[in-house]
Write a protein that holds these residues in place. Structure first.
Motif, short mmCIF file in Angstrom:
data_model
loop_
_atom_site.label_atom_id
_atom_site.label_comp_id
_atom_site.label_asym_id
_atom_site.label_seq_id
_atom_site.Cartn_x
_atom_site.Cartn_y
_atom_site.Cartn_z
N LYS A 1 3.66 9.95 -9.76
CA LYS A 1 2.90 10.05 -10.84
C LYS A 1 2.21 11.49 -11.19
O LYS A 1 2.30 12.30 -12.04
CB LYS A 1 1.87 8.89 -11.15
CG LYS A 1 0.88 8.97 -12.43
CD LYS A 1 0.17 7.91 -12.34
CE LYS A 1 -0.97 8.08 -13.58
NZ LYS A 1 -2.07 6.89 -13.61
N ASN A 2 1.89 11.96 -9.82
CA ASN A 2 1.25 13.33 -9.67
C ASN A 2 2.30 14.40 -9.42
O ASN A 2 1.76 15.51 -9.06
CB ASN A 2 0.11 13.17 -8.74
CG ASN A 2 -1.01 12.39 -9.02
OD1 ASN A 2 -1.54 12.32 -10.10
ND2 ASN A 2 -1.47 11.38 -8.09
N GLU B 1 2.41 1.91 -3.52
CA GLU B 1 1.24 2.27 -4.20
C GLU B 1 1.14 3.84 -4.16
O GLU B 1 1.05 4.56 -5.20
CB GLU B 1 -0.07 1.48 -4.24
CG GLU B 1 0.09 0.21 -4.78
CD GLU B 1 -1.26 -0.42 -4.64
OE1 GLU B 1 -2.23 -0.16 -3.83
OE2 GLU B 1 -1.40 -1.75 -5.42
N ARG B 2 1.32 4.04 -3.00
CA ARG B 2 0.91 5.67 -2.55
C ARG B 2 2.08 6.31 -3.12
O ARG B 2 2.07 7.62 -3.57
CB ARG B 2 0.78 5.85 -0.92
CG ARG B 2 -0.70 5.41 -0.40
CD ARG B 2 -0.89 5.91 0.91
NE ARG B 2 0.00 5.66 1.70
CZ ARG B 2 0.02 4.58 2.53
NH1 ARG B 2 -1.21 3.68 2.42
NH2 ARG B 2 0.81 3.98 3.29
N LYS B 3 3.39 5.85 -2.98
CA LYS B 3 4.36 6.67 -3.35
C LYS B 3 4.53 6.68 -4.85
O LYS B 3 4.68 7.74 -5.55
CB LYS B 3 5.63 5.95 -3.06
CG LYS B 3 6.10 5.81 -1.42
CD LYS B 3 5.99 7.18 -0.86
CE LYS B 3 6.30 6.99 0.60
NZ LYS B 3 6.29 8.36 1.34
N ILE B 4 4.29 5.60 -5.54
CA ILE B 4 4.03 5.65 -7.03
C ILE B 4 2.89 6.38 -7.52
O ILE B 4 3.33 7.15 -8.57
CB ILE B 4 3.77 4.18 -7.52
CG1 ILE B 4 4.97 3.28 -7.43
CG2 ILE B 4 3.31 4.18 -9.23
CD1 ILE B 4 6.11 3.67 -8.08
N SER B 5 1.82 6.61 -6.85
CA SER B 5 0.76 7.68 -7.19
C SER B 5 1.45 9.30 -6.85
O SER B 5 0.99 10.01 -7.83
CB SER B 5 -0.35 7.56 -6.28
OG SER B 5 -1.20 8.42 -6.61
N GLU B 6 2.38 9.38 -5.77
CA GLU B 6 2.69 10.71 -5.66
C GLU B 6 3.78 11.11 -6.97
O GLU B 6 3.80 12.34 -7.27
CB GLU B 6 3.47 10.83 -4.11
CG GLU B 6 2.67 10.66 -3.00
CD GLU B 6 3.39 10.58 -1.77
OE1 GLU B 6 4.54 10.26 -1.76
OE2 GLU B 6 2.64 10.70 -0.73
N ASP C 1 0.68 -1.26 -0.13
CA ASP C 1 0.03 -0.01 0.08
C ASP C 1 0.68 1.20 0.07
O ASP C 1 0.49 2.08 -0.71
CB ASP C 1 -0.89 -0.06 1.22
CG ASP C 1 -1.96 -0.89 1.09
OD1 ASP C 1 -2.37 -1.48 0.01
OD2 ASP C 1 -2.50 -1.47 2.16
N ASN D 1 4.07 14.84 -7.10
CA ASN D 1 4.19 15.16 -5.66
C ASN D 1 5.64 14.97 -4.89
O ASN D 1 5.88 15.37 -3.90
CB ASN D 1 3.01 14.77 -4.75
CG ASN D 1 1.78 15.22 -5.25
OD1 ASN D 1 1.67 16.63 -5.56
ND2 ASN D 1 0.89 14.50 -5.13
#
Length: 293
Positions: free
Chosen positions: A87-88, A80-85, A77, A90
């Protein structure tokens, strides 16, 4: 090897303490949950759940397994959050290679405006001449580089970035050279100040004279633009410089531009990337930022 999805079903079921609630959360049917748990129990040769009137409870063996599985899915989890950051935009990191002068005059202004838009993206700089920047790029040390062109390397993709002007300047001591047009041959009568032999600027200077059938051997070789400018200002000779880097000195009459009887062609600065290796999201964003500013 056991299917990771079986562990996911076990993990969610242990959290929910219910096959039916786990099925809802996993977007599968309750029989599918029961089948997955049965498969896992058969693989491990252990009973993981005990059915109760309220649902299911985890056995002691199941509790031991859950402690490890919980850590694993927590890491997943988090990943996945790091990858989302990333990607965005952040978070992220971009490493760029260039010489002192190219970084200072052509890169830093863009870094400032980029970080105003993406403050959480970390920009790192690697110093070096064009050959060393190419080496760092091919070895994966940097994401991309900013170099003087031309560059010919089978692993390198070149994107033109800027056109710059080259000129000869002097300090007060040789100011008389600025009164009339001069030939390159006439300049050889004076001490020449240039970068070292391996630099792209020096190679351009050598080619400039060679086209006139002349051979130039600078009397003073330096490793930085600032030192080159200072040498010219105190009257050590005629300096070959990028005009855009001495506009302040020319305006304040600290340096004087020599007029030539021929036009020096523009030089090009390019961005170099490694062929067939896509840039990271952060690196690509900064790369495009450079091209659109």
């Amino acid at each position: 090897m056991i299917n990771l999805e079986l562990y996911r079903v076990f993990y969610v079921t242990a959290l929910e303490k219910s096959f039916s609630k786990a099925a809802i959360k996993l977007f599968i049917t309750q029989p599918s949950v029961s089948h997955a748990i049965k498969q896992l129990e058969e693989k491990l040769e252990l009973q993981l759940f005990i059915r109760t009137s309220k649902g299911v409870s985890v056995t002691k063996e199941g509790e031991t397994l859950f402690k490890y599985i919980e850590q694993a899915f927590t890491f997943i989890d988090s990943a996945e959050r790091k990858i989302s950051e990333i990607k965005n935009l952040n978070r992220g990191e971009v490493t760029i290679g260039g010489s002192d002068s190219t970084c200072k005059h052509y890169l830093l202004p863009h870094i400032k405006t980029f970080q105003e838009c993406f403050p959480d993206i970390q920009i790192k700089l690697q110093h070096g001449s064009t050959p060393s920047i190419i080496e760092k790029l091919t070895s994966g040390i940097i994401d991309f580089g900013i170099v003087h062109l031309p560059v010919d390397h089978k692993q390198i993709q070149v994107t033109e970035f800027l056109n710059i002007n080259s000129t000869f300047v002097v300090g007060e001591k040789y100011k008389e050279l600025t009164k009339n047009e001069n030939t390159l041959e006439e300049l050889l009568k004076y001490p020449i100040i240039s970068f070292s032999e391996k630099s792209s600027s020096r190679k351009f200077l050598n080619l400039l004279f060679q086209k006139q059938g002349l051979n130039v051997k600078p009397d003073i070789e330096v490793g930085s633009v600032d030192l080159l400018i200072e040498c010219a200002k105190i009257g050590m000779g005629v300096a070959f410089v990028t005009k855009e880097l001495v506009t302040k000195e020319l305006k304040n009459c600290l340096l004087f531009e020599i007029k030539l009887n021929e036009k020096i062609e523009k030089r090009k600065i390019g961005l170099v990337t490694k062929k067939e290796l896509p840039l990271s999201i952060a690196a690509n964003q900064f790369f495009q930022h450079l091209l659109t500013k």
